[in-house]
Design a protein around this motif. Structure first.
Motif, short mmCIF file in Angstrom:
data_model
loop_
_atom_site.label_atom_id
_atom_site.label_comp_id
_atom_site.label_asym_id
_atom_site.label_seq_id
_atom_site.Cartn_x
_atom_site.Cartn_y
_atom_site.Cartn_z
N UNK A 188 0.80 -1.20 0.00
CA UNK A 188 0.00 0.00 0.00
C UNK A 188 0.84 1.26 0.00
N UNK A 189 1.84 1.34 0.90
CA UNK A 189 2.73 2.50 0.93
C UNK A 189 3.49 2.59 -0.38
N UNK A 190 3.90 1.43 -0.92
CA UNK A 190 4.62 1.43 -2.19
C UNK A 190 3.75 1.97 -3.32
N UNK A 191 2.46 1.62 -3.31
CA UNK A 191 1.56 2.11 -4.35
C UNK A 191 1.44 3.63 -4.27
N UNK A 192 1.33 4.16 -3.06
CA UNK A 192 1.26 5.62 -2.90
C UNK A 192 2.53 6.28 -3.40
N UNK A 193 3.69 5.69 -3.07
CA UNK A 193 4.96 6.26 -3.52
C UNK A 193 5.09 6.20 -5.04
N UNK A 194 4.70 5.09 -5.64
CA UNK A 194 4.76 4.98 -7.09
C UNK A 194 3.85 6.02 -7.75
N UNK A 195 2.71 6.29 -7.14
CA UNK A 195 1.80 7.30 -7.68
C UNK A 195 2.44 8.68 -7.63
N UNK A 196 3.10 8.99 -6.53
CA UNK A 196 3.76 10.29 -6.40
C UNK A 196 4.92 10.44 -7.37
N UNK A 197 5.61 9.34 -7.66
CA UNK A 197 6.78 9.39 -8.53
C UNK A 197 6.44 9.28 -10.01
N UNK A 198 5.22 8.84 -10.31
CA UNK A 198 4.83 8.73 -11.72
C UNK A 198 4.76 10.13 -12.33
N UNK A 199 5.27 10.30 -13.56
CA UNK A 199 5.31 11.65 -14.15
C UNK A 199 3.97 12.36 -14.15
N UNK A 200 2.88 11.63 -14.33
CA UNK A 200 1.56 12.25 -14.34
C UNK A 200 0.71 11.85 -13.15
N UNK A 201 1.35 11.30 -12.10
CA UNK A 201 0.63 10.86 -10.89
C UNK A 201 -0.52 9.93 -11.24
N UNK A 202 -0.28 9.03 -12.20
CA UNK A 202 -1.32 8.13 -12.69
C UNK A 202 -1.47 6.96 -11.72
N UNK A 203 -2.57 6.93 -10.96
CA UNK A 203 -2.76 5.89 -9.95
C UNK A 203 -2.94 4.52 -10.57
N UNK A 204 -3.59 4.47 -11.73
CA UNK A 204 -3.82 3.18 -12.37
C UNK A 204 -2.50 2.55 -12.82
N UNK A 205 -1.65 3.33 -13.48
CA UNK A 205 -0.38 2.79 -13.94
C UNK A 205 0.53 2.44 -12.78
#
Length: 547
Positions: A188-205
């Motif tokens: 869960x924390x990893x998913x939030x971090x990946x969302x923040x680091x994604x260039x467009x904050x894409x939660x699905x990707x």
């Protein structure tokens, strides 16, 4: 992807002029952070955008000539490195979780372990994951995910060292508990971090990448350790030592990672991205790595009509024009002209997850389905590898690893193949395959057949995938936005109880009865519970919009 840093006079219109310039060059603002400098009236903008090298120089030169722009600098974006680093850390942490699966047979012979103790060794991590996943998701919303991710990687590294040097069963139990803590910190924390680091904050990707990392780690783990145990020296040390080496770059990289707190993060729709929210909205994606979630029309990330997009299009489908929802910017300490619309949510106190009364019926049905799916899968990761000689007439660490890997790997494939079915039909298909797998598994014990054992693993994997995916997607579809984080956390509690409790009961029964009779009782109980839960699934359509 490039990062453009701009020092500007804090005056109205400066952001509009910069946005208009970028739009004229066909560039979207993937993220934007603004903070004031010590000098009064001056702010610093940090923009991440996609632009090729040829146009970058022209863009920077033109931007430097804009009114109220004091200085412009451009550099390659480092967020992509952090994005893949977090994904690698998640993969490596999950990889360590099931390394012990093919090795339980060695532990059993070396320390004369009972079936109940073997089951406890397997299940020990689950009892730590449950409180960890509830607590650390909420703590991440307060302090940011970087420290939790780095700590989780360090705990996973420590757990592998403890497993490699364990001299007794209690040391093994402590090491397995540490693995559970590491997984709970990452989940869960990893998913939030990946969302923040994604260039467009894409939660699905971001959730899609997390699902792939978890699936690959789970499937490769028993296969890797089984091969090393069969053909390499030091079978009780080498797999863990290799995992410790793989964790080192994750620990160092996450310690150096620059990551903003999720409380101030905004996704593409301008909604703050918290660990629990990102995990909740990634539920269906984590269950089905090939679709937008097994919920079909119920989009996992959608909170309203605007977030769901138009005519099935994702919110990012628009062109270079920079309307506010497309900016998707991050504001750390913006000037007053930018702060008002982007204020972060306040962090609440730690609490135990709750489920709204109106949807408890379908929620508990979905949770029971996940409980059953993981109870069946856990059998292939605990007692079957430990008693391979009794099961098929010969010991084989590779076969033990293959059967566990087949269950988890086929599960991922079946999620992709069946994820677009209606949810009740996914549950029906899942229960049908599970029941067939139970019958073939029982037959494999009667005839000591490795081939039938592999076939049963295939069938159980085919049932596990749609049943687990459908359960997750149904929770995501039923949950109101304000309770989604709590519901997903509570769903995980039921899932990990399914990992632990049935196998512990089987281990205890195997001590009192023969292994064959205990497994027969275990399979009969799961089959009966499956039929009862399937009957409840038939009411799913009328539960979806409870009154």
């Amino acid at each position: 992807m490039h990062t453009i840093t701009i020092r500007v006079q804090d005056r109205p219109g400066v952001l509009a002029r910069i946005s208009e310039l970028l739009a004229g060059h066909g560039c979207n603002i993937n993220s934007l952070r603004v903070r004031p400098e010590r000098r009064p009236g001056v702010s610093r903008m940090r923009i991440i955008t996609s632009v090729d090298e040829e146009r970058l120089g022209v863009l920077v030169s033109t931007m430097g000539g804009l009114q109220d722009v004091l200085e412009v600098r451009a550099a390659a974006d480092r967020a992509a490195t952090g994005y893949w680093l977090v994904a690698y850390g998640l993969f490596a942490t999950i990889l360590g979780l099931n390394l012990a699966t093919p090795l339980y047979a060695i532990y059993r012979e070396q320390w004369a372990l009972s079936p109940a103790m073997v089951a406890l060794l397997f299940a020990a991590y689950a009892f730590v994951v449950i409180p960890a996943i509830v607590c650390f998701g909420q703590l991440s919303d307060r302090s940011g995910p970087r420290a939790i991710l780095a700590g989780g990687a360090a705990v996973s590294l420590t757990a592998s060292i403890c497993l490699a040097t364990a001299g007794g069963v209690y040391a093994l139990l402590a090491a397995r508990a540490l693995q559970g803590l590491a997984v709970g910190m990452f989940n869960g924390v990893a998913v939030a971090a990946l969302t923040l680091l994604h260039p467009s904050a894409d939660r699905h990707r971001a959730a899609l990448l997390a699902a792939i990392a978890v699936t690959c780690g789970n499937a490769l783990s028993p296969l890797l350790s089984g091969m090393l145990a069969e053909w390499a020296p030091y079978p009780l040390q080498l797999p863990y030592a290799l995992h410790a080496v793989l964790m080192l770059p994750a620990v160092v990289g996450l310690l150096l990672l620059r990551l903003r707190a999720p409380a101030s993060g905004k996704g593409r729709d301008g909604v703050a991205v918290s660990a629990q929210t990102a995990c909740a909205e990634a539920v269906a994606v984590g269950a089905n790595a090939d679709s937008a979630g097994a919920a079909g029309a119920a989009k996992p990330g959608a909170r309203d009509a605007d977030d769901a997009g138009v005519a099935g299009q994702p919110p990012s489908a628009a062109g270079p024009g920079l309307t506010p929802p497309e900016l998707g910017y991050i504001v750390e300490a913006a000037p007053a002209t930018l702060r008002a619309a982007t204020a972060p949510r306040s962090a609440g106190v730690l609490h135990w997850p709750r489920v709204p009364r109106a949807i408890r019926g379908p929620f508990y049905t979905a949770s029971a389905s996940s409980f059953i799916a993981w109870a069946a899968a856990s059998l292939f990761m605990s007692l079957i590898p430990s008693y391979m000689n009794e099961w098929v007439g010969r010991a084989s660490y590779v076969l033990a690893g293959i059967t566990a890997a087949i269950v988890l790997g086929v599960s991922a494939v079946s999620q992709a193949l069946l994820g677009r079915l209606p949810l009740w039909r996914m549950a029906t298909v899942g229960f049908a395959f599970l029941l067939a797998g139970f019958g073939v598994l029982w037959t494999s014990m009667l005839f000591s057949s490795p081939l039938l054992l592999v076939c049963s693993a295939l069938l159980v994997g085919l049932g596990h995938g749609p049943l687990y995916a459908g359960s997750l997607a149904s929770v995501n579809a039923l949950a109101p936005g304000e309770a989604r984080g709590d519901m997903v956390s509570f769903f995980y509690v039921g899932t990990y109880l399914g990992v632990a409790l049935p196998v512990l009961g089987l281990g205890y029964a195997a001590q009192q009865l023969t292994l064959l009779h205990a497994v027969e009782l275990f399979l009969a109980a799961l089959a009966g519970l499956s039929l009862l839960v399937w009957l409840r699934w038939r009411k799913y359509d009328e539960w979806r919009s409870p009154t």
